[in-house]
Design an enzyme around this catalytic site. Structure first.
Site, PDB file in Angstrom:
ATOM      1  N   HIS A 285       0.633  -1.190   0.036  1.00 49.81           N
ATOM      2  CA  HIS A 285      -0.060   0.031   0.004  1.00 49.81           C
ATOM      3  C   HIS A 285       0.871   1.143   0.149  1.00 49.81           C
ATOM      4  CE1 HIS A 285       0.860  -0.884   4.197  1.00 49.81           C
ATOM      5  NE2 HIS A 285       0.599   0.603   4.395  1.00 49.81           N
ATOM      6  N   ASP A 286       1.926   1.346   0.494  1.00 49.20           N
ATOM      7  CA  ASP A 286       2.864   2.392   0.795  1.00 49.20           C
ATOM      8  C   ASP A 286       4.109   2.256  -0.322  1.00 49.20           C
ATOM      9  OD1 ASP A 286       1.212   4.133   1.995  1.00 49.20           O
ATOM     10  OD2 ASP A 286       1.848   3.747   3.980  1.00 49.20           O
ATOM     11  N   LYS A 289       6.518   5.357  -1.226  1.00 48.27           N
ATOM     12  CA  LYS A 289       7.291   5.813  -0.142  1.00 48.27           C
ATOM     13  C   LYS A 289       8.654   5.656  -0.231  1.00 48.27           C
ATOM     14  CE  LYS A 289       3.894   6.714   3.521  1.00 48.27           C
ATOM     15  NZ  LYS A 289       3.690   6.287   4.978  1.00 48.27           N
ATOM     16  N   HIS A 314       3.709  10.085  -3.056  1.00 48.51           N
ATOM     17  CA  HIS A 314       4.192   8.590  -2.889  1.00 48.51           C
ATOM     18  C   HIS A 314       2.891   7.689  -3.636  1.00 48.51           C
ATOM     19  CE1 HIS A 314       1.240   8.562   0.424  1.00 48.51           C
ATOM     20  NE2 HIS A 314       1.138   7.112   0.364  1.00 48.51           N
ATOM     21  N   HIS A 338      -6.290   4.425  -1.337  1.00 47.43           N
ATOM     22  CA  HIS A 338      -6.523   4.096   0.096  1.00 47.43           C
ATOM     23  C   HIS A 338      -6.620   5.473   0.834  1.00 47.43           C
ATOM     24  CE1 HIS A 338      -2.016   3.972   0.345  1.00 47.43           C
ATOM     25  NE2 HIS A 338      -2.073   4.218   1.750  1.00 47.43           N
ATOM     26  N   HIS A 339      -6.046   6.455   0.230  1.00 46.34           N
ATOM     27  CA  HIS A 339      -6.014   7.793   0.943  1.00 46.34           C
ATOM     28  C   HIS A 339      -7.415   8.675   0.513  1.00 46.34           C
ATOM     29  CE1 HIS A 339      -2.298   7.634   3.288  1.00 46.34           C
ATOM     30  NE2 HIS A 339      -1.618   7.201   1.997  1.00 46.34           N
ATOM     31  N   ASP A 367      -6.133   0.133   8.101  1.00 50.67           N
ATOM     32  CA  ASP A 367      -4.905   0.791   7.844  1.00 50.67           C
ATOM     33  C   ASP A 367      -4.991   1.732   9.193  1.00 50.67           C
ATOM     34  OD1 ASP A 367      -2.324   1.631   7.462  1.00 50.67           O
ATOM     35  OD2 ASP A 367      -3.198   3.092   6.065  1.00 50.67           O
TER      36      ASP A 367
END
Length: 454
Positions: A285-286, A289, A314, A338-339, A367
């Site tokens: 998911h990240d 980054k 990111h 997801h944000h 999350d």
């Protein structure tokens, strides 16, 4: 830059339970395909045999009709356009002889296709009336027409042949209705049964010979596929580990959020294909980054507006990384969205409500829940009831309210299950669960509930 000591990452090992599930799936698929092959071949052969038998009966009745209609043709022919009394009585006598021998009904038509004479076997008047409901086709001079009808539990074959005089000129038509007798039907059934018995025996013997060959071939292909898949899963895990290496103290966060997301997906009946995409998205998911500079990514305090704008990139970096791998493409919904927030105030696209992909809505909840209930250098973990209350407060604004309702019912149990496990135990448990969905779960399995409602 922070430095931290971590144990070397273990290679994912094959879970024997997953191997057993995969083996059982192979056997089941082969047996199902062999059964359907046997069934389809049996039906095709039965249809061919039935068609040939009916054709044989039709040919026999046609020859019989030609033979019997000879009494009305050639030198014995009468002008059916104008029949006198004597000729009518003679033709009626001949027709009655035929209905007593072979045919249920005999009819004579003139060249204009007008009925001139009809003889019906005693007791078969109802069959004749039923057949009259169907229009038959009058043939050309060198043809005959035939129709098969199932009437009152009987198979009736209607044959129409042209009649000709001594000069080979068409004078009318002979129609005979022949009942396929019980003896003939039994013969057809026996022929079909014998053929099916031979087909079944042949297919069974072929299956005995082909089954181990197909099994070994499928095992080799499945083994190769599983090896490639295992490599992809290890790569996915390695990427997730690399992200955790830069952004958190341990890899436990990835394991927990993946487990929470997986269980929430199961709770709403998410289909196996979507579950695989959700698992991949949770691990990665990240991933974007990796491209964020350390001064921003590792800053202990609150980010400035400019720094936060950089941090938000990111998401697009993660999408760009996933675009390099078609296998990881299913993770994109989680990585990219997801944000987003349910009320449309999130980023990067400001999607609202169910326009946000389902997997992203699922992951957004788990999350935040894990972030609230986990220890961080800047905060202590929240109690589970407080974390659930926070999710419910933001239900409808940040989160999908239906999904929050489902997760609230299972959150306590899931948190207890994960909080009692060390990181390596989490990894082992997830290997089994992930192995089931990637190695053994059938692609076409139906969801337990209608996840489209969410």
């Amino acid at each position: 830059m922070k430095t931290r000591s971590k144990p070397p990452m273990k290679q994912a090992s094959a879970d024997p339970r997953n191997a057993l599930l995969a083996s059982m799936l192979i056997h089941r698929k082969i047996l199902i395909r062999l059964f359907w092959g046997w069934l389809m071949l049996s039906l095709v052969v039965s249809g061919i045999v039935l068609t040939l038998e009916i054709y044989r009966v039709e040919a026999w009745v046609y020859q019989l009709a030609l033979k019997e209609s000879a009494s009305f043709s050639g030198e014995a022919a009468h002008n059916l356009d104008s029949i006198d009394r004597s000729a009518f009585e003679h033709l009626t006598k001949l027709a009655r002889q035929l209905v007593e021998q072979h045919f249920l009904v005999v009819e004579l038509y003139d060249r204009g296709q007008q009925l001139k004479l009809e003889a019906v076997r005693s007791g078969k008047e109802l069959s004749e009336q039923t057949i009259d409901q169907y229009r038959h086709r009058f043939p050309n001079e060198q043809e005959f027409s035939h129709q098969l009808h199932f009437v009152n539990g009987e198979w009736l074959l209607v044959i129409v042949v042209p009649l000709k005089d001594a000069k080979n000129t068409k004078i009318g038509y002979f129609e005979g209705i022949y009942q396929v007798d019980r003896e003939t039907l039994v013969g057809i059934e026996q022929e079909i049964f014998r053929t099916l018995a031979f087909v079944t025996l042949g297919i069974s013997l072929t299956t005995l010979l082909m089954y181990p060959i197909m099994l070994n071939l499928n095992r080799w292909l499945i083994s190769l596929s599983n090896t490639l898949l295992k490599g992809n899963l290890e790569l996915m895990n390695a990427l997730g580990y690399a992200i955790a290496e830069r952004d958190s103290d341990t890899n436990s966060h990835n394991y927990r959020v993946t487990y929470y997301a997986l269980r929430l997906g199961e709770a709403i009946g998410l289909a196996p294909e979507n579950m695989r995409h959700l698992i991949a998205g949770a691990f990665l998911h990240d991933i974007g980054k990796i491209g964020i500079r350390d001064p921003i990514l590792l800053k202990p305090g609150k980010l400035t507006q400019e720094e936060f704008e950089v941090m938000k990139t990111h998401v697009l970096l993660g999408v760009d990384i996933l675009s390099k791998s078609s296998w990881l493409g299913g993770a994109r919904d989680v990585v990219e969205f997801h944000h987003e927030k349910y009320d449309g105030s999130g980023y990067p696209q400001g999607l609202k409500g169910k326009a946000i992909p389902l997997n992203a809505r699922i992951f957004a909840i788990v999350d935040v829940f894990d972030a609230l209930t986990s220890h961080r250098p800047y905060k202590k973990p929240w109690p589970v009831p407080d974390a659930i209350a926070a999710l419910e407060r933001d239900s409808g604004s940040h989160f999908d309210p239906q999904l929050v309702g489902v997760f609230a019912r299972i959150a306590h149990r899931l948190h207890e299950e994960m909080s009692s496990l060390e990181e390596h135990r989490m990894e082992m448990m997830l290997q089994h669960l992930i192995g089931y969905y990637f190695l053994a779960a059938p692609n076409g399995a139906a969801a337990k509930k209608h996840s489209a409602l969410y």
